[in-house]
Motif scaffolding. Structure first.
Motif, PDB file in Angstrom:
ATOM      1  N   ALA A  23     -10.887   8.126  -3.397  1.00 29.19           N
ATOM      2  CA  ALA A  23     -10.546   7.834  -4.798  1.00 29.19           C
ATOM      3  C   ALA A  23      -9.109   7.335  -4.872  1.00 29.19           C
ATOM      4  CB  ALA A  23     -10.693   9.094  -5.638  1.00 29.19           C
ATOM      5  N   CYS A  24      -8.802   6.618  -5.940  1.00 30.65           N
ATOM      6  CA  CYS A  24      -7.453   6.068  -6.066  1.00 30.65           C
ATOM      7  C   CYS A  24      -7.102   5.832  -7.523  1.00 30.65           C
ATOM      8  CB  CYS A  24      -7.364   4.757  -5.292  1.00 30.65           C
ATOM      9  SG  CYS A  24      -5.662   4.189  -5.167  1.00 30.65           S
ATOM     10  N   ASN A  25      -5.806   5.901  -7.813  1.00 31.91           N
ATOM     11  CA  ASN A  25      -5.325   5.614  -9.167  1.00 31.91           C
ATOM     12  C   ASN A  25      -4.861   4.158  -9.315  1.00 31.91           C
ATOM     13  OD1 ASN A  25      -3.309   6.226  -7.372  1.00 31.91           O
ATOM     14  ND2 ASN A  25      -2.222   7.665  -8.682  1.00 31.91           N
ATOM     15  N   LEU A  26      -4.998   3.350  -8.258  1.00 29.77           N
ATOM     16  CA  LEU A  26      -4.775   1.899  -8.365  1.00 29.77           C
ATOM     17  C   LEU A  26      -6.066   1.196  -7.947  1.00 29.77           C
ATOM     18  CD1 LEU A  26      -1.184   1.385  -6.838  1.00 29.77           C
ATOM     19  CD2 LEU A  26      -1.815   1.940  -9.196  1.00 29.77           C
ATOM     20  N   ARG A  27      -6.091  -0.115  -8.107  1.00 32.13           N
ATOM     21  CA  ARG A  27      -7.301  -0.886  -7.803  1.00 32.13           C
ATOM     22  C   ARG A  27      -6.947  -2.136  -7.009  1.00 32.13           C
ATOM     23  NH1 ARG A  27      -9.332   3.023  -8.773  1.00 32.13           N
ATOM     24  NH2 ARG A  27     -10.934   3.658 -10.221  1.00 32.13           N
ATOM     25  N   CYS A  28      -6.186  -1.960  -5.916  1.00 32.99           N
ATOM     26  CA  CYS A  28      -5.704  -3.140  -5.186  1.00 32.99           C
ATOM     27  C   CYS A  28      -6.882  -3.970  -4.690  1.00 32.99           C
ATOM     28  CB  CYS A  28      -4.828  -2.705  -4.022  1.00 32.99           C
ATOM     29  SG  CYS A  28      -3.516  -1.592  -4.549  1.00 32.99           S
ATOM     30  N   GLN A  29      -6.816  -5.250  -5.025  1.00 37.66           N
ATOM     31  CA  GLN A  29      -7.987  -6.113  -4.786  1.00 37.66           C
ATOM     32  C   GLN A  29      -8.274  -6.317  -3.291  1.00 37.66           C
ATOM     33  OE1 GLN A  29      -5.384 -10.134  -5.263  1.00 37.66           O
ATOM     34  NE2 GLN A  29      -6.162  -9.209  -7.105  1.00 37.66           N
ATOM     35  N   TYR A  30      -7.234  -6.208  -2.434  1.00 36.34           N
ATOM     36  CA  TYR A  30      -7.435  -6.449  -0.998  1.00 36.34           C
ATOM     37  C   TYR A  30      -7.977  -5.220  -0.283  1.00 36.34           C
ATOM     38  CZ  TYR A  30      -2.970  -4.033  -0.965  1.00 36.34           C
ATOM     39  OH  TYR A  30      -1.990  -3.112  -1.177  1.00 36.34           O
ATOM     40  N   CYS A  31      -8.059  -4.103  -1.013  1.00 42.31           N
ATOM     41  CA  CYS A  31      -8.408  -2.815  -0.401  1.00 42.31           C
ATOM     42  C   CYS A  31      -9.773  -2.312  -0.854  1.00 42.31           C
ATOM     43  CB  CYS A  31      -7.325  -1.810  -0.774  1.00 42.31           C
ATOM     44  SG  CYS A  31      -7.594  -0.151  -0.190  1.00 42.31           S
ATOM     45  N   MET A  32     -10.111  -2.599  -2.109  1.00 43.23           N
ATOM     46  CA  MET A  32     -11.366  -2.097  -2.687  1.00 43.23           C
ATOM     47  C   MET A  32     -12.330  -3.247  -2.883  1.00 43.23           C
ATOM     48  SD  MET A  32     -10.289   0.245  -5.852  1.00 43.23           S
ATOM     49  CE  MET A  32     -11.897   0.892  -6.189  1.00 43.23           C
ATOM     50  N   PRO A  33     -13.613  -3.042  -2.612  1.00 43.21           N
ATOM     51  CA  PRO A  33     -14.563  -4.107  -2.910  1.00 43.21           C
ATOM     52  C   PRO A  33     -14.612  -4.362  -4.416  1.00 43.21           C
ATOM     53  CG  PRO A  33     -15.681  -2.164  -2.037  1.00 43.21           C
ATOM     54  CD  PRO A  33     -14.230  -1.841  -2.072  1.00 43.21           C
ATOM     55  N   GLY A  70      -5.614   7.633   2.478  1.00 43.14           N
ATOM     56  CA  GLY A  70      -6.788   7.636   1.608  1.00 43.14           C
ATOM     57  C   GLY A  70      -7.357   6.227   1.516  1.00 43.14           C
ATOM     58  N   GLY A  71      -7.952   5.929   0.441  1.00 46.27           N
ATOM     59  CA  GLY A  71      -7.718   6.198  -0.959  1.00 46.27           C
ATOM     60  C   GLY A  71      -6.267   6.643  -1.210  1.00 46.27           C
ATOM     61  N   GLU A  72      -6.058   7.229  -2.338  1.00 48.32           N
ATOM     62  CA  GLU A  72      -4.712   7.742  -2.587  1.00 48.32           C
ATOM     63  C   GLU A  72      -4.709   9.251  -2.298  1.00 48.32           C
ATOM     64  OE1 GLU A  72      -1.691   6.844  -2.889  1.00 48.32           O
ATOM     65  OE2 GLU A  72      -1.093   8.900  -3.285  1.00 48.32           O
ATOM     66  N   PRO A  73      -4.034   9.674  -1.209  1.00 47.51           N
ATOM     67  CA  PRO A  73      -4.122  11.078  -0.804  1.00 47.51           C
ATOM     68  C   PRO A  73      -3.669  12.047  -1.894  1.00 47.51           C
ATOM     69  CG  PRO A  73      -2.374   9.918   0.398  1.00 47.51           C
ATOM     70  CD  PRO A  73      -3.180   8.883  -0.306  1.00 47.51           C
ATOM     71  N   THR A  97       1.178   6.642   0.856  1.00 46.44           N
ATOM     72  CA  THR A  97       0.825   6.818  -0.550  1.00 46.44           C
ATOM     73  C   THR A  97       1.215   5.569  -1.336  1.00 46.44           C
ATOM     74  OG1 THR A  97       1.484   8.019  -2.567  1.00 46.44           O
ATOM     75  CG2 THR A  97       3.042   8.076  -0.754  1.00 46.44           C
ATOM     76  N   ASN A  98       0.599   5.401  -2.495  1.00 42.88           N
ATOM     77  CA  ASN A  98       1.022   4.275  -3.341  1.00 42.88           C
ATOM     78  C   ASN A  98       2.246   4.642  -4.183  1.00 42.88           C
ATOM     79  OD1 ASN A  98       0.054   5.726  -5.608  1.00 42.88           O
ATOM     80  ND2 ASN A  98      -1.960   4.770  -5.431  1.00 42.88           N
ATOM     81  N   GLY A  99       2.729   5.866  -4.060  1.00 33.83           N
ATOM     82  CA  GLY A  99       4.008   6.228  -4.659  1.00 33.83           C
ATOM     83  C   GLY A  99       3.953   6.653  -6.117  1.00 33.83           C
ATOM     84  N   MET A 324     -11.509  -0.783   3.277  1.00 33.55           N
ATOM     85  CA  MET A 324     -10.282  -0.077   3.681  1.00 33.55           C
ATOM     86  C   MET A 324     -10.119   1.224   2.899  1.00 33.55           C
ATOM     87  SD  MET A 324      -7.639   0.113   5.544  1.00 33.55           S
ATOM     88  CE  MET A 324      -6.067  -0.605   5.998  1.00 33.55           C
ATOM     89  N   ILE A 325     -10.379   1.178   1.606  1.00 34.47           N
ATOM     90  CA  ILE A 325     -10.145   2.366   0.771  1.00 34.47           C
ATOM     91  C   ILE A 325     -10.967   3.569   1.241  1.00 34.47           C
ATOM     92  CG2 ILE A 325     -11.906   1.830  -1.002  1.00 34.47           C
ATOM     93  CD1 ILE A 325      -9.710   2.732  -3.074  1.00 34.47           C
ATOM     94  N   SER A 326     -12.127   3.332   1.871  1.00 38.15           N
ATOM     95  CA  SER A 326     -12.925   4.477   2.327  1.00 38.15           C
ATOM     96  C   SER A 326     -12.759   4.747   3.826  1.00 38.15           C
ATOM     97  CB  SER A 326     -14.397   4.316   1.935  1.00 38.15           C
ATOM     98  OG  SER A 326     -14.907   3.147   2.466  1.00 38.15           O
TER      99      SER A 326
END
Ligand code: SAM
Ligand code: SF4
Length: 329
Positions: A23-33, A70-73, A97-99, A324-326
């Protein structure tokens, strides 16, 4: 060193990356389908205790460094508990982390002896940043990065360089490290399931250096034996910069990394097709050590046996991998 963590090519793997969640609180296009992202069910995630048991086993067999990812740890509900549990091992504990949430975890990091933090940030331009992440957290992330650097953490800033998206910003990232001890790392854009990668979007190590030469005088630093980043420093700067050239100059010969996904699958390479279900075996009371050994013995010499040595010949449609996200980058 002979160990269940040594592969057929003589590489000993003492660096484990553990994903806490997809899971993540961002939606980076290069990382998530873009489509069909199916998140893991909670019951499929390693519990804090299961994760600790597996981590302990790897440490017993020689792992010296664990990086949480992660995802976002930090969105994982049990993140603080897991960091505290892993803090007891005689290893280097680190996090990527995405910070966005780091300022809420400073005590947790401090108590666990976690001093090394990689923060991902791909653009310092609010419009570009928003279009990459689909969220508006740029100011907060910049503040958090500077706070970490000023309070003595070792901070690396990861920027995925994408042609036509953010490559014109590499100089601004380097300039940011003039008076702050930031280690900027430019990552070549990599193909994963569903991320729409094409070789034309890769800005290579050489191209990054050429762009920077127009603006800075810099010299090469000495890299560690297992470093994936090739480091440089601008004359008179406090920080450094480096390039992670997975696509144009892979560094598989010295690879010492293995990955445990949030659902307890061991991957012997970021690009491996195969994965081994350690969590189900653990839950069934089976011995997981033979599974770990066999996973290491199956490791390909280069790029998971999937990517072409020349990235220009890589067809993303033919790759069989997770997003990548998973995986956990
Ligand atoms: N959420 C955390 C973060 O963003 O740092 C940790 C997970 S993220 C998957 C880990 C790293 O992988 C980040 O630095 C991210 O930029 C990088 N990454 C994700 N997709 C990538 C891709 N297609 N090519 C290169 N790096 C990628
Ligand atoms: Fe989330 Fe990190 Fe992937 Fe961005 S790179 S979507 S922050 S996991």
């Amino acid at each position: 060193m002979s160990s269940i963590l040594t592969d057929r090519h003589g590489r000993f793997h003492d660096y484990l990356r553990i994903s806490l969640t997809d899971a993540c609180n961002l939606r980076c296009q290069y990382c998530m389908p873009e489509e069909n992202m199916r998140f893991m069910k909670r019951s499929h995630l390693m519990s804090a205790d299961e994760l600790d048991t597996l981590a302990g086993l790897f440490v017993q067999h020689g792992v010296k460094k664990i990086r949480l990812t992660g995802g976002e740890p930090l969105v994982r509900k049990e993140a603080a508990e897991i960091i505290a549990l892993l803090g007891k091992y005689p290893i280097e504990l680190a996090i990527t982390t995405n910070g966005v949430l780091v300022d809420q975890f400073l005590d947790v990091f401090q108590n666990a002896g976690l001093r090394s933090i990689n923060v991902s940030l791909d653009s310092l331009d609010p419009v570009v940043n928003r279009s990459i992440t689909q969220r508006d957290h740029l100011d907060l992330v910049v503040r958090n990065i500077e706070k970490l650097a000023r309070t003595g953490y070792r901070v690396k800033v990861n920027m995925v360089v994408m042609k036509g998206v953010n490559e014109f910003e590499v100089g601004n990232f380097v300039a940011w490290s003039k008076d702050l001890p930031l280690h900027i790392r430019f990552i070549e854009y990599m193909p994963f399931d569903g991320n729409g990668w094409s070789s034309a979007q890769v800005t290579t190590h050489q191209q990054i250096l050429e762009m920077l030469r127009d603006r800075f005088a810099f010299h090469k630093l000495t890299d560690g034996p297992n470093d994936t980043a090739r480091a440089y420093q601008v004359e008179g700067y406090t920080g450094t910069f480096a390039v992670i050239s997975t696509m144009s100059q892979p560094f598989c010969e010295t690879c010492n990394r293995i990955r445990l996904t949030a659902d307890g699958k061991l991957k012997n390479c970021l690009f491996s097709q195969g994965e081994t279900d350690l969590l189900s075996a653990l839950r069934a009371g089976e011995d997981v050590e033979p599974l770990i050994r066999d996973t290491l013995l199956a490791k390909h010499a280069r790029l998971g046996g999937q990517l072409s040595d020349n990235y220009l010949d890589t067809d993303p449609e033919l790759l069989n991998n997770r997003a990548m996200i998973s995986i956990g980058g």
